[in-house]
Design a protein around this motif. Structure first.
Motif, PDB file in Angstrom:
ATOM      1  N   VAL A 159      22.783   2.093  17.758  1.00 26.96           N
ATOM      2  CA  VAL A 159      24.291   1.866  15.790  1.00 26.96           C
ATOM      3  C   VAL A 159      23.825   3.099  15.089  1.00 26.96           C
ATOM      4  N   GLU A 160      22.408   2.815  14.761  1.00 30.56           N
ATOM      5  CA  GLU A 160      22.681   3.068  13.395  1.00 30.56           C
ATOM      6  C   GLU A 160      22.772   4.692  13.342  1.00 30.56           C
ATOM      7  N   GLN A 161      22.144   5.902  14.694  1.00 33.48           N
ATOM      8  CA  GLN A 161      22.214   6.738  14.911  1.00 33.48           C
ATOM      9  C   GLN A 161      23.186   7.187  14.916  1.00 33.48           C
ATOM     10  N   LYS A 162      24.516   6.481  15.781  1.00 32.69           N
ATOM     11  CA  LYS A 162      25.980   6.722  15.895  1.00 32.69           C
ATOM     12  C   LYS A 162      26.547   6.448  14.443  1.00 32.69           C
ATOM     13  N   LEU A 163      26.926   5.071  13.713  1.00 26.41           N
ATOM     14  CA  LEU A 163      27.675   5.403  12.418  1.00 26.41           C
ATOM     15  C   LEU A 163      26.888   6.480  11.578  1.00 26.41           C
ATOM     16  N   LEU A 164      25.914   6.446  11.347  1.00 30.79           N
ATOM     17  CA  LEU A 164      25.492   7.776  10.747  1.00 30.79           C
ATOM     18  C   LEU A 164      26.336   9.449  10.500  1.00 30.79           C
ATOM     19  N   LYS A 165      26.310   9.143  12.496  1.00 30.25           N
ATOM     20  CA  LYS A 165      27.538  10.583  12.635  1.00 30.25           C
ATOM     21  C   LYS A 165      28.713  10.623  12.888  1.00 30.25           C
ATOM     22  N   CYS A 166      28.910   9.283  13.080  1.00 31.60           N
ATOM     23  CA  CYS A 166      30.500   8.527  12.876  1.00 31.60           C
ATOM     24  C   CYS A 166      31.210   8.375  11.235  1.00 31.60           C
ATOM     25  N   VAL A 167      30.775   8.305  10.632  1.00 34.42           N
ATOM     26  CA  VAL A 167      30.848   7.147   9.652  1.00 34.42           C
ATOM     27  C   VAL A 167      31.497   9.084   8.308  1.00 34.42           C
ATOM     28  N   PHE A 171      31.939   7.882   2.482  1.00 32.48           N
ATOM     29  CA  PHE A 171      31.768   7.054   2.527  1.00 32.48           C
ATOM     30  C   PHE A 171      30.801   6.607   3.309  1.00 32.48           C
ATOM     31  N   ARG A 172      30.081   7.381   3.450  1.00 35.11           N
ATOM     32  CA  ARG A 172      28.535   6.911   4.137  1.00 35.11           C
ATOM     33  C   ARG A 172      26.740   6.070   2.620  1.00 35.11           C
ATOM     34  N   HIS A 173      27.325   6.473   1.758  1.00 39.02           N
ATOM     35  CA  HIS A 173      26.068   6.075   0.779  1.00 39.02           C
ATOM     36  C   HIS A 173      27.121   4.598   1.625  1.00 39.02           C
ATOM     37  N   ASP A 174      27.929   3.988   0.743  1.00 39.80           N
ATOM     38  CA  ASP A 174      27.581   2.533   0.427  1.00 39.80           C
ATOM     39  C   ASP A 174      28.888   1.491   2.173  1.00 39.80           C
ATOM     40  N   ALA A 175      28.739   2.432   3.314  1.00 42.11           N
ATOM     41  CA  ALA A 175      28.799   1.880   4.438  1.00 42.11           C
ATOM     42  C   ALA A 175      28.017   1.060   4.356  1.00 42.11           C
ATOM     43  N   HIS A 176      26.368   1.036   3.982  1.00 40.95           N
ATOM     44  CA  HIS A 176      25.830  -0.547   4.677  1.00 40.95           C
ATOM     45  C   HIS A 176      25.963  -1.361   3.747  1.00 40.95           C
ATOM     46  N   HIS A 177      26.147  -1.548   2.876  1.00 39.14           N
ATOM     47  CA  HIS A 177      26.587  -2.667   2.189  1.00 39.14           C
ATOM     48  C   HIS A 177      28.484  -3.328   2.839  1.00 39.14           C
ATOM     49  N   TRP A 178      29.704  -2.172   3.072  1.00 40.50           N
ATOM     50  CA  TRP A 178      30.499  -2.598   3.115  1.00 40.50           C
ATOM     51  C   TRP A 178      30.137  -3.415   4.228  1.00 40.50           C
ATOM     52  N   LEU A 179      29.685  -3.248   5.380  1.00 37.50           N
ATOM     53  CA  LEU A 179      29.366  -3.611   6.801  1.00 37.50           C
ATOM     54  C   LEU A 179      28.440  -4.408   6.594  1.00 37.50           C
ATOM     55  N   ILE A 180      28.134  -5.272   5.903  1.00 33.67           N
ATOM     56  CA  ILE A 180      27.412  -6.486   5.821  1.00 33.67           C
ATOM     57  C   ILE A 180      27.478  -7.801   5.189  1.00 33.67           C
ATOM     58  N   LEU A 181      28.526  -6.779   4.302  1.00 31.03           N
ATOM     59  CA  LEU A 181      29.575  -7.816   3.610  1.00 31.03           C
ATOM     60  C   LEU A 181      30.301  -8.659   4.034  1.00 31.03           C
ATOM     61  N   HIS A 182      31.553  -7.295   5.961  1.00 29.97           N
ATOM     62  CA  HIS A 182      32.241  -7.840   6.493  1.00 29.97           C
ATOM     63  C   HIS A 182      31.889  -8.851   7.031  1.00 29.97           C
ATOM     64  N   GLY A 183      30.160  -9.512   7.428  1.00 31.92           N
ATOM     65  CA  GLY A 183      29.723  -8.922   8.867  1.00 31.92           C
ATOM     66  C   GLY A 183      29.296 -10.414   8.546  1.00 31.92           C
ATOM     67  N   ARG A 184      28.957 -10.949   6.479  1.00 32.88           N
ATOM     68  CA  ARG A 184      28.741 -11.904   6.602  1.00 32.88           C
ATOM     69  C   ARG A 184      29.633 -12.927   5.881  1.00 32.88           C
ATOM     70  N   TYR A 185      30.965 -12.851   6.172  1.00 33.73           N
ATOM     71  CA  TYR A 185      31.742 -13.184   5.176  1.00 33.73           C
ATOM     72  C   TYR A 185      33.137 -13.399   6.077  1.00 33.73           C
ATOM     73  N   VAL A 186      33.072 -12.564   6.545  1.00 38.01           N
ATOM     74  CA  VAL A 186      34.788 -12.002   7.402  1.00 38.01           C
ATOM     75  C   VAL A 186      34.573 -12.279   8.477  1.00 38.01           C
ATOM     76  N   CYS A 187      33.944 -11.078   9.054  1.00 38.88           N
ATOM     77  CA  CYS A 187      33.588 -11.049  11.313  1.00 38.88           C
ATOM     78  C   CYS A 187      32.180 -11.754  10.732  1.00 38.88           C
ATOM     79  N   VAL A 188      32.261 -13.143  10.880  1.00 38.90           N
ATOM     80  CA  VAL A 188      31.160 -13.798  11.257  1.00 38.90           C
ATOM     81  C   VAL A 188      30.969 -13.687  12.817  1.00 38.90           C
ATOM     82  N   ALA A 189      29.660 -14.752  13.150  1.00 38.51           N
ATOM     83  CA  ALA A 189      29.407 -14.390  14.207  1.00 38.51           C
ATOM     84  C   ALA A 189      30.589 -16.034  15.481  1.00 38.51           C
ATOM     85  N   ARG A 190      30.624 -16.510  14.853  1.00 36.65           N
ATOM     86  CA  ARG A 190      30.850 -18.003  16.208  1.00 36.65           C
ATOM     87  C   ARG A 190      31.963 -17.400  16.190  1.00 36.65           C
TER      88      ARG A 190
END
Length: 212
Positions: A159-167, A171-190
Motif C-alpha cells: 500500500v505504501e509503495q502504491k500510494l507513493l506512485k499514485c498520489v 499532495f504527497r507530503h501531506d497525504a499521510h496526515h489526511w489519510l490517517i485523520l480520515h481513517g481515525r474520524y470518518v472512515c472508521v473501522a466498524r
C-alpha cells in the motif's frame, strides 16, 4: 480508481484541511521520535497525556537516560507495552548519544537501526520532522486506502509503495496526515461515517453506510 479521481480526492482533503499535522504533541525531532515509539498500539491522546509529564522533566537523550528504566516506566506506565517501550527508548537514547551526537538521524537506514523504530516510525520521522514526502502506513491508512480504492494492497509495504506512485506529487507530503485523520474520524473501522464523508461520491467502497 483513475488518476483524475485520486487528484479530486486529495484536492478535497486539502481544501478541508490545508495544513494537516500529527496529533502527537512534540517540540523537537527527539520528542517526536519518543512519542512515535510510544504510540505503537496506543492512542495519540494517551501518549500525549504521558509525554505532557515526561518532556518537562526529560526531553533529551541524556535526561531520559538519567531517569533509568524504573524512572522512565513511571512516566509511561499508562501506555500499552510500556516495559518493552522503556527498554527500547533507553537503548535508542544511548545509541543517539554514541553515534549521532544526541541528534535524531535523518536517513531511513539510520532511523531503522534504532531500537523500537521500524519502517512506519521512520517514515513518520522523515515526513513530519524532516519534511520528506514519505507515507507511513498504519492500520487507518491501510484500511482507507483499500476501502476507498485509492491504493489497494495486501500488505502495508504494498500500500505504501502504491500510494507513493499514485498520489499526485503536490499532495504527497501531506497525504499521510489526511489519510490517517480520515481513517481515525470518518472512515472508521466498524461503521464508517459515509454520509459525512467529503469523498463519498468518489469512494469505491461497496458497503457504504446509508444516508438517513
Amino acid at each position: 480508481m483513475n488518476s483524475h479521481t485520486r487528484r479530486e480526492i486529495f484536492t478535497r482533503f486539502k481544501a478541508a484541511n490545508p495544513h494537516p499535522t500529527t496529533e502527537l504533541a512534540y517540540g523537537s525531532p527527539f520528542e517526536l521520535l519518543i512519542a512515535v515509539i510510544l504510540s505503537a498500539q496506543a492512542t495519540d491522546k494517551g501518549v500525549n497525556l504521558a509525554t505532557r509529564k515526561l518532556f518537562p522533566k526529560a526531553n533529551t537523550p541524556e535526561k531520559i537516560l538519567a531517569l533509568g528504566e524504573a524512572g522512565l516506566r513511571e512516566f509511561i506506565k499508562s501506555i500499552g507495552l510500556y516495559k518493552t517501550k522503556a527498554k527500547n527508548i533507553l537503548a535508542t537514547c544511548a545509541m543517539l548519544i554514541e553515534h549521532y551526537g544526541g541528534e535524531v538521524p535523518r536517513t531511513r537506514e539510520q532511523l531503522e537501526k534504532l531500537p523500537g523504530v521500524g519502517r512506519k516510525t521512520a517514515n513518520v520521522m522523515l515526513n513530519t520532522a524532516f519534511g520528506e514526502p514519505t507515507i507511513a502506513v498504519d492500520t487507518h491508512i491501510f484500511r482507507v486506502s483499500n476501502r476507498t480504492g485509492i491504493a489497494r494492497g495486501k500488505t502495508v509495504l504494498e500500500v505504501e509503495q502504491k500510494l507513493l506512485k499514485c498520489v499526485p506529487e503536490e499532495f504527497r507530503h501531506d497525504a499521510h496526515h489526511w489519510l490517517i485523520l480520515h481513517g481515525r474520524y470518518v472512515c472508521v473501522a466498524r461503521k464508517p461515517k459515509c454520509p459525512a464523508c467529503i469523498i463519498n461520491d468518489l469512494c469505491e467502497y461497496e458497503d457504504k453506510t446509508p444516508f438517513l
